[in-house]
Design an enzyme around this catalytic site. Structure first.
Site, PDB file in Angstrom:
ATOM      1  N   ARG A 158      31.851  43.144  37.182  1.00  0.00           N
ATOM      2  CA  ARG A 158      31.138  43.534  38.399  1.00  0.00           C
ATOM      3  C   ARG A 158      29.638  43.414  38.160  1.00  0.00           C
ATOM      4  O   ARG A 158      29.166  43.545  37.027  1.00  0.00           O
ATOM      5  CB  ARG A 158      31.479  44.978  38.782  1.00  0.00           C
ATOM      6  CG  ARG A 158      32.882  45.151  39.296  1.00  0.00           C
ATOM      7  CD  ARG A 158      33.169  46.629  39.602  1.00  0.00           C
ATOM      8  NE  ARG A 158      34.550  46.798  40.024  1.00  0.00           N
ATOM      9  CZ  ARG A 158      35.566  47.003  39.196  1.00  0.00           C
ATOM     10  NH1 ARG A 158      35.352  47.086  37.894  1.00  0.00           N
ATOM     11  NH2 ARG A 158      36.789  47.135  39.666  1.00  0.00           N
TER      12      ARG A 158
ATOM     13  N   LYS B 281      32.307  51.449  37.531  1.00  0.00           N
ATOM     14  CA  LYS B 281      33.148  51.886  38.650  1.00  0.00           C
ATOM     15  C   LYS B 281      34.371  52.686  38.192  1.00  0.00           C
ATOM     16  O   LYS B 281      34.689  53.716  38.766  1.00  0.00           O
ATOM     17  CB  LYS B 281      33.596  50.683  39.481  1.00  0.00           C
ATOM     18  CG  LYS B 281      34.439  51.075  40.686  1.00  0.00           C
ATOM     19  CD  LYS B 281      34.805  49.894  41.541  1.00  0.00           C
ATOM     20  CE  LYS B 281      35.665  50.341  42.725  1.00  0.00           C
ATOM     21  NZ  LYS B 281      36.027  49.225  43.576  1.00  0.00           N
TER      22      LYS B 281
ATOM     23  N   HIS C 212      29.484  40.029  44.797  1.00  0.00           N
ATOM     24  CA  HIS C 212      30.908  40.109  44.456  1.00  0.00           C
ATOM     25  C   HIS C 212      31.568  38.722  44.426  1.00  0.00           C
ATOM     26  O   HIS C 212      32.666  38.572  43.887  1.00  0.00           O
ATOM     27  CB  HIS C 212      31.623  41.042  45.433  1.00  0.00           C
ATOM     28  CG  HIS C 212      32.603  41.933  44.770  1.00  0.00           C
ATOM     29  ND1 HIS C 212      32.287  42.778  43.733  1.00  0.00           N
ATOM     30  CD2 HIS C 212      33.927  42.087  44.976  1.00  0.00           C
ATOM     31  CE1 HIS C 212      33.367  43.415  43.340  1.00  0.00           C
ATOM     32  NE2 HIS C 212      34.377  43.021  44.075  1.00  0.00           N
TER      33      HIS C 212
ATOM     34  N   ARG D 268      32.529  37.632  40.825  1.00  0.00           N
ATOM     35  CA  ARG D 268      33.799  38.185  40.334  1.00  0.00           C
ATOM     36  C   ARG D 268      34.988  37.524  41.026  1.00  0.00           C
ATOM     37  O   ARG D 268      35.998  37.215  40.399  1.00  0.00           O
ATOM     38  CB  ARG D 268      33.797  39.701  40.569  1.00  0.00           C
ATOM     39  CG  ARG D 268      34.999  40.441  40.047  1.00  0.00           C
ATOM     40  CD  ARG D 268      34.719  41.938  40.159  1.00  0.00           C
ATOM     41  NE  ARG D 268      35.906  42.765  40.100  1.00  0.00           N
ATOM     42  CZ  ARG D 268      36.443  43.244  38.986  1.00  0.00           C
ATOM     43  NH1 ARG D 268      35.913  42.943  37.824  1.00  0.00           N
ATOM     44  NH2 ARG D 268      37.507  44.031  39.032  1.00  0.00           N
TER      45      ARG D 268
ATOM     46  N   HIS E  23      43.240  45.894  39.063  1.00  0.00           N
ATOM     47  CA  HIS E  23      43.887  46.119  40.352  1.00  0.00           C
ATOM     48  C   HIS E  23      45.249  46.762  40.108  1.00  0.00           C
ATOM     49  O   HIS E  23      45.816  46.639  39.021  1.00  0.00           O
ATOM     50  CB  HIS E  23      44.072  44.800  41.110  1.00  0.00           C
ATOM     51  CG  HIS E  23      42.789  44.232  41.608  1.00  0.00           C
ATOM     52  ND1 HIS E  23      42.681  42.942  42.080  1.00  0.00           N
ATOM     53  CD2 HIS E  23      41.534  44.755  41.733  1.00  0.00           C
ATOM     54  CE1 HIS E  23      41.439  42.705  42.460  1.00  0.00           C
ATOM     55  NE2 HIS E  23      40.732  43.792  42.257  1.00  0.00           N
TER      56      HIS E  23
ATOM     57  N   TYR F 137      42.362  39.628  47.303  1.00  0.00           N
ATOM     58  CA  TYR F 137      41.004  39.784  46.790  1.00  0.00           C
ATOM     59  C   TYR F 137      40.363  38.439  46.454  1.00  0.00           C
ATOM     60  O   TYR F 137      39.199  38.196  46.777  1.00  0.00           O
ATOM     61  CB  TYR F 137      41.051  40.691  45.559  1.00  0.00           C
ATOM     62  CG  TYR F 137      39.739  40.878  44.863  1.00  0.00           C
ATOM     63  CD1 TYR F 137      38.811  41.801  45.316  1.00  0.00           C
ATOM     64  CD2 TYR F 137      39.425  40.152  43.716  1.00  0.00           C
ATOM     65  CE1 TYR F 137      37.609  41.997  44.668  1.00  0.00           C
ATOM     66  CE2 TYR F 137      38.227  40.333  43.059  1.00  0.00           C
ATOM     67  CZ  TYR F 137      37.319  41.255  43.538  1.00  0.00           C
ATOM     68  OH  TYR F 137      36.128  41.428  42.886  1.00  0.00           O
TER      69      TYR F 137
END
Length: 180
Positions: free
Chosen positions: A40, A63, A128, A131, A154, A163
């Site tokens: 990230r 995160k 993002h 990623r 995930h 995603y």
């Protein structure tokens, strides 16, 4: 909230790398690490020179709080090694020109990617996207959604496929066939 997309075209990625390398080595390395590690943006910006000395980056993700090991591919490691060769081990990898030893902000990283998007006429590109680009290409190279799911932290393969844009690609293909 805007939903950003991965950069799917490998030739476009090569062109972006060339463009960034010409503009700024720092920005080039940021892009290179982003698309090759899947970290990230906050985690990338927290890296210091000492964190990239080995073949792997060991990081406690901001995160999730989880500790993660991310291997750097040989071409990436070579570029990073060249970039840090005369830098102090405690220096931030993506050092800002503001302050003594501070990393660039997420806003600055976004500005860098918006400049790339403008230069290459890209839509739905943001921090993002780095990623997601990693995830998209990792999936297409290895065809292992479970491994990628674990790498991205995930909880479900379906989340990972959505995603990285694979589900949207599938939907777009089906929609293109419609001709009533």
């Amino acid at each position: 909230m805007n939903i950003v997309q991965p950069i799917r075209d490998k030739e476009l990625i090569k062109d972006i790398k060339d463009y960034l390398k010409e503009q700024s080595e720092r920005n080039y390395i940021l892009f290179l690490l982003g698309i090759n590690t899947g970290l990230r943006i906050k985690d990338l910006l927290s890296l210091r020179v000492r964190d990239v000395e080995g073949w792997s980056i060991y990081i406690r993700e901001a995160k999730t709080g989880k500790t993660n090991e991310v291997f750097m591919p040989p071409k990436v490691k070579k570029a990073v090694r060249q970039y840090v060769k005369d830098k102090d081990k405690n220096e931030f990898l993506f050092k800002s020109r503001q302050g003594k030893n501070k990393p660039i902000t997420v806003s600055m990283a976004y500005y860098i990617l918006r400049d790339v998007a403008e230069e290459f006429d890209l839509e739905r590109i943001g921090c993002h996207s780095l990623r997601k680009t990693y995830g998209y290409h990792h999936y297409h190279i290895n065809n292992n959604v479970v491994g990628l799911m674990k790498m991205l932290n995930h909880s479900d393969p379906e989340i990972t496929l959505r995603y990285i844009g694979v589900r949207q690609d599938d939907l777009n293909k089906m929609q293109k066939k419609m001709d009533i």
